[in-house]
Write a protein that holds these residues in place. Structure first.
Motif, PDB file in Angstrom:
ATOM      1  N   PHE A 101     -74.680  24.014 -70.207  1.00 34.41           N
ATOM      2  CA  PHE A 101     -73.428  23.313 -70.513  1.00 34.41           C
ATOM      3  C   PHE A 101     -72.438  23.608 -69.385  1.00 34.41           C
ATOM      4  O   PHE A 101     -72.554  24.620 -68.700  1.00 34.41           O
ATOM      5  CB  PHE A 101     -72.871  23.802 -71.845  1.00 34.41           C
ATOM      6  N   PHE A 102     -71.459  22.746 -69.212  1.00 39.84           N
ATOM      7  CA  PHE A 102     -70.574  22.906 -68.060  1.00 39.84           C
ATOM      8  C   PHE A 102     -69.235  22.248 -68.318  1.00 39.84           C
ATOM      9  O   PHE A 102     -69.085  21.395 -69.200  1.00 39.84           O
ATOM     10  CB  PHE A 102     -71.215  22.294 -66.803  1.00 39.84           C
ATOM     11  N   ARG A 103     -68.257  22.671 -67.510  1.00 40.00           N
ATOM     12  CA  ARG A 103     -66.996  21.942 -67.441  1.00 40.00           C
ATOM     13  C   ARG A 103     -66.482  22.046 -66.016  1.00 40.00           C
ATOM     14  O   ARG A 103     -66.773  23.016 -65.302  1.00 40.00           O
ATOM     15  CB  ARG A 103     -65.989  22.465 -68.454  1.00 40.00           C
ATOM     16  N   GLY A 104     -65.721  21.033 -65.638  1.00 37.61           N
ATOM     17  CA  GLY A 104     -65.256  21.035 -64.263  1.00 37.61           C
ATOM     18  C   GLY A 104     -64.119  20.068 -64.047  1.00 37.61           C
ATOM     19  O   GLY A 104     -63.732  19.300 -64.930  1.00 37.61           O
ATOM     20  N   TYR A 105     -63.576  20.182 -62.840  1.00 41.29           N
ATOM     21  CA  TYR A 105     -62.466  19.341 -62.425  1.00 41.29           C
ATOM     22  C   TYR A 105     -62.695  18.998 -60.957  1.00 41.29           C
ATOM     23  O   TYR A 105     -62.968  19.882 -60.141  1.00 41.29           O
ATOM     24  CB  TYR A 105     -61.154  20.117 -62.591  1.00 41.29           C
ATOM     25  N   PHE A 106     -62.627  17.729 -60.633  1.00 44.47           N
ATOM     26  CA  PHE A 106     -62.752  17.332 -59.234  1.00 44.47           C
ATOM     27  C   PHE A 106     -61.636  16.360 -58.888  1.00 44.47           C
ATOM     28  O   PHE A 106     -61.324  15.453 -59.657  1.00 44.47           O
ATOM     29  CB  PHE A 106     -64.106  16.663 -58.961  1.00 44.47           C
ATOM     30  N   GLU A 107     -61.064  16.601 -57.711  1.00 47.11           N
ATOM     31  CA  GLU A 107     -60.053  15.685 -57.201  1.00 47.11           C
ATOM     32  C   GLU A 107     -60.659  14.871 -56.069  1.00 47.11           C
ATOM     33  O   GLU A 107     -61.305  15.427 -55.173  1.00 47.11           O
ATOM     34  CB  GLU A 107     -58.840  16.482 -56.697  1.00 47.11           C
ATOM     35  N   PHE A 108     -60.467  13.573 -56.151  1.00 46.61           N
ATOM     36  CA  PHE A 108     -61.044  12.658 -55.168  1.00 46.61           C
ATOM     37  C   PHE A 108     -59.958  11.978 -54.345  1.00 46.61           C
ATOM     38  O   PHE A 108     -58.860  11.680 -54.846  1.00 46.61           O
ATOM     39  CB  PHE A 108     -61.832  11.540 -55.871  1.00 46.61           C
ATOM     40  N   GLU A 109     -60.307  11.727 -53.091  1.00 46.84           N
ATOM     41  CA  GLU A 109     -59.534  10.823 -52.233  1.00 46.84           C
ATOM     42  C   GLU A 109     -60.527   9.701 -51.932  1.00 46.84           C
ATOM     43  O   GLU A 109     -61.535   9.940 -51.271  1.00 46.84           O
ATOM     44  CB  GLU A 109     -59.123  11.566 -50.951  1.00 46.84           C
ATOM     45  N   LYS A 110     -60.286   8.520 -52.470  1.00 44.89           N
ATOM     46  CA  LYS A 110     -61.300   7.453 -52.490  1.00 44.89           C
ATOM     47  C   LYS A 110     -62.565   8.029 -53.119  1.00 44.89           C
ATOM     48  O   LYS A 110     -62.492   8.504 -54.243  1.00 44.89           O
ATOM     49  CB  LYS A 110     -61.527   6.904 -51.086  1.00 44.89           C
ATOM     50  N   ASP A 111     -63.716   8.033 -52.406  1.00 45.67           N
ATOM     51  CA  ASP A 111     -64.865   8.629 -53.100  1.00 45.67           C
ATOM     52  C   ASP A 111     -65.326   9.953 -52.467  1.00 45.67           C
ATOM     53  O   ASP A 111     -66.461  10.366 -52.636  1.00 45.67           O
ATOM     54  CB  ASP A 111     -66.011   7.639 -53.291  1.00 45.67           C
ATOM     55  N   LYS A 112     -64.370  10.623 -51.806  1.00 46.76           N
ATOM     56  CA  LYS A 112     -64.650  11.961 -51.255  1.00 46.76           C
ATOM     57  C   LYS A 112     -63.958  13.044 -52.082  1.00 46.76           C
ATOM     58  O   LYS A 112     -62.795  12.902 -52.443  1.00 46.76           O
ATOM     59  CB  LYS A 112     -64.116  12.058 -49.814  1.00 46.76           C
ATOM     60  N   ILE A 113     -64.677  14.129 -52.319  1.00 48.87           N
ATOM     61  CA  ILE A 113     -64.091  15.259 -53.049  1.00 48.87           C
ATOM     62  C   ILE A 113     -63.133  16.010 -52.123  1.00 48.87           C
ATOM     63  O   ILE A 113     -63.498  16.367 -51.002  1.00 48.87           O
ATOM     64  CB  ILE A 113     -65.199  16.227 -53.530  1.00 48.87           C
ATOM     65  N   VAL A 114     -61.905  16.242 -52.592  1.00 45.17           N
ATOM     66  CA  VAL A 114     -60.961  17.044 -51.804  1.00 45.17           C
ATOM     67  C   VAL A 114     -60.697  18.406 -52.440  1.00 45.17           C
ATOM     68  O   VAL A 114     -60.199  19.323 -51.787  1.00 45.17           O
ATOM     69  CB  VAL A 114     -59.638  16.302 -51.542  1.00 45.17           C
ATOM     70  N   ASP A 115     -61.026  18.547 -53.717  1.00 41.37           N
ATOM     71  CA  ASP A 115     -60.833  19.825 -54.397  1.00 41.37           C
ATOM     72  C   ASP A 115     -61.696  19.803 -55.661  1.00 41.37           C
ATOM     73  O   ASP A 115     -61.963  18.732 -56.195  1.00 41.37           O
ATOM     74  CB  ASP A 115     -59.355  19.998 -54.773  1.00 41.37           C
ATOM     75  N   GLY A 116     -62.108  20.977 -56.098  1.00 40.61           N
ATOM     76  CA  GLY A 116     -62.888  20.967 -57.328  1.00 40.61           C
ATOM     77  C   GLY A 116     -63.301  22.340 -57.792  1.00 40.61           C
ATOM     78  O   GLY A 116     -63.373  23.284 -57.004  1.00 40.61           O
ATOM     79  N   VAL A 117     -63.511  22.437 -59.091  1.00 40.91           N
ATOM     80  CA  VAL A 117     -64.080  23.649 -59.678  1.00 40.91           C
ATOM     81  C   VAL A 117     -65.095  23.209 -60.725  1.00 40.91           C
ATOM     82  O   VAL A 117     -64.962  22.157 -61.347  1.00 40.91           O
ATOM     83  CB  VAL A 117     -63.015  24.545 -60.363  1.00 40.91           C
ATOM     84  N   LEU A 118     -66.131  24.043 -60.879  1.00 37.15           N
ATOM     85  CA  LEU A 118     -67.162  23.741 -61.866  1.00 37.15           C
ATOM     86  C   LEU A 118     -67.626  25.058 -62.428  1.00 37.15           C
ATOM     87  O   LEU A 118     -67.841  26.015 -61.680  1.00 37.15           O
ATOM     88  CB  LEU A 118     -68.327  23.019 -61.187  1.00 37.15           C
TER      89      LEU A 118
END
Ligand code: 6U4
Ligand code: NA
Ligand code: NA
Length: 155
Positions: free
Chosen positions: A132-149
């Motif tokens: 099981f998992f949870r996460g947060y990703f920030e995108f600029e268009k379709d590129k990841i600029v920040d994230g945690v999982l």
């Protein structure tokens, strides 16, 4: 905080293969993904996940189970996507292409990550090994600029 938009994403995983669809229109067009969409008024999140799978792939999952929650923020967008991820291994019917999605089986070792959302390569391994998992990703268009999982004890 910004308003959340509640969405579902259901992965059918049967043995060593995964059912994915290439999105033919709208958000994520051209990308392979599981099936899902907006949760509608009057339905539970699980009901929404099952309805979207049926609308988009023509099958009814019989053992769908919650696996994770992902928040996706797109720079410049008003809302944050709150995506509830499910998996299923059993279903009724034959996978059938719809106006919105194709239906294609991929071996778990041959997933088309370079044609999927960039976050998928990070959480698919957890999903496939039963976690099981949870996460947060920030995108600029379709590129990841920040994230945690993170892997979690349950959904
Ligand atoms: P309409 O316009 O009503 O057909 P609907 O089908 O309800 O829209 P849609 O297809 O826009 O909703 O939902 C977006 C889908 O894309 C959901 O299943 C969640 C999924 N999704 C969004 N961002 C994602 C990301 N970064 N990684 C991922 N799936 C994502 O794996
Ligand atoms: Na959809
Ligand atoms: Na929809």
């Amino acid at each position: 905080g910004r308003p959340l938009k509640l969405l579902t994403l259901l992965l059918v995983v049967q043995g060593d293969r995964v059912l994915l669809g290439m999105k033919k229109r709208g958000f994520g067009m051209g990308k392979y993904n599981g099936y899902g969409g907006k949760v509608e008024a009057g339905e539970t999140v699980l009901e929404g996940a099952l309805r979207e799978l049926h609308e988009e792939a023509g099958i009814k999952a019989t053992d769908a189970t919650p696996r994770g929650r992902m928040l996706f923020e797109f720079r410049g967008e008003e809302t944050v996507m709150d995506v509830r991820v499910f998996s299923a291994s059993a279903f009724e019917g034959e996978p059938t292409e719809s106006e919105e999605m194709t239906t294609e089986w991929f071996g778990v070792d041959k997933l088309p990550f370079d044609r999927m959302w960039a976050d998928d390569r990070h959480w698919f391994p957890i999903l496939l090994d039963g976690g099981f998992f949870r996460g947060y990703f920030e995108f600029e268009k379709d590129k990841i600029v920040d994230g945690v999982l993170e892997r979690t004890a349950d959904a």
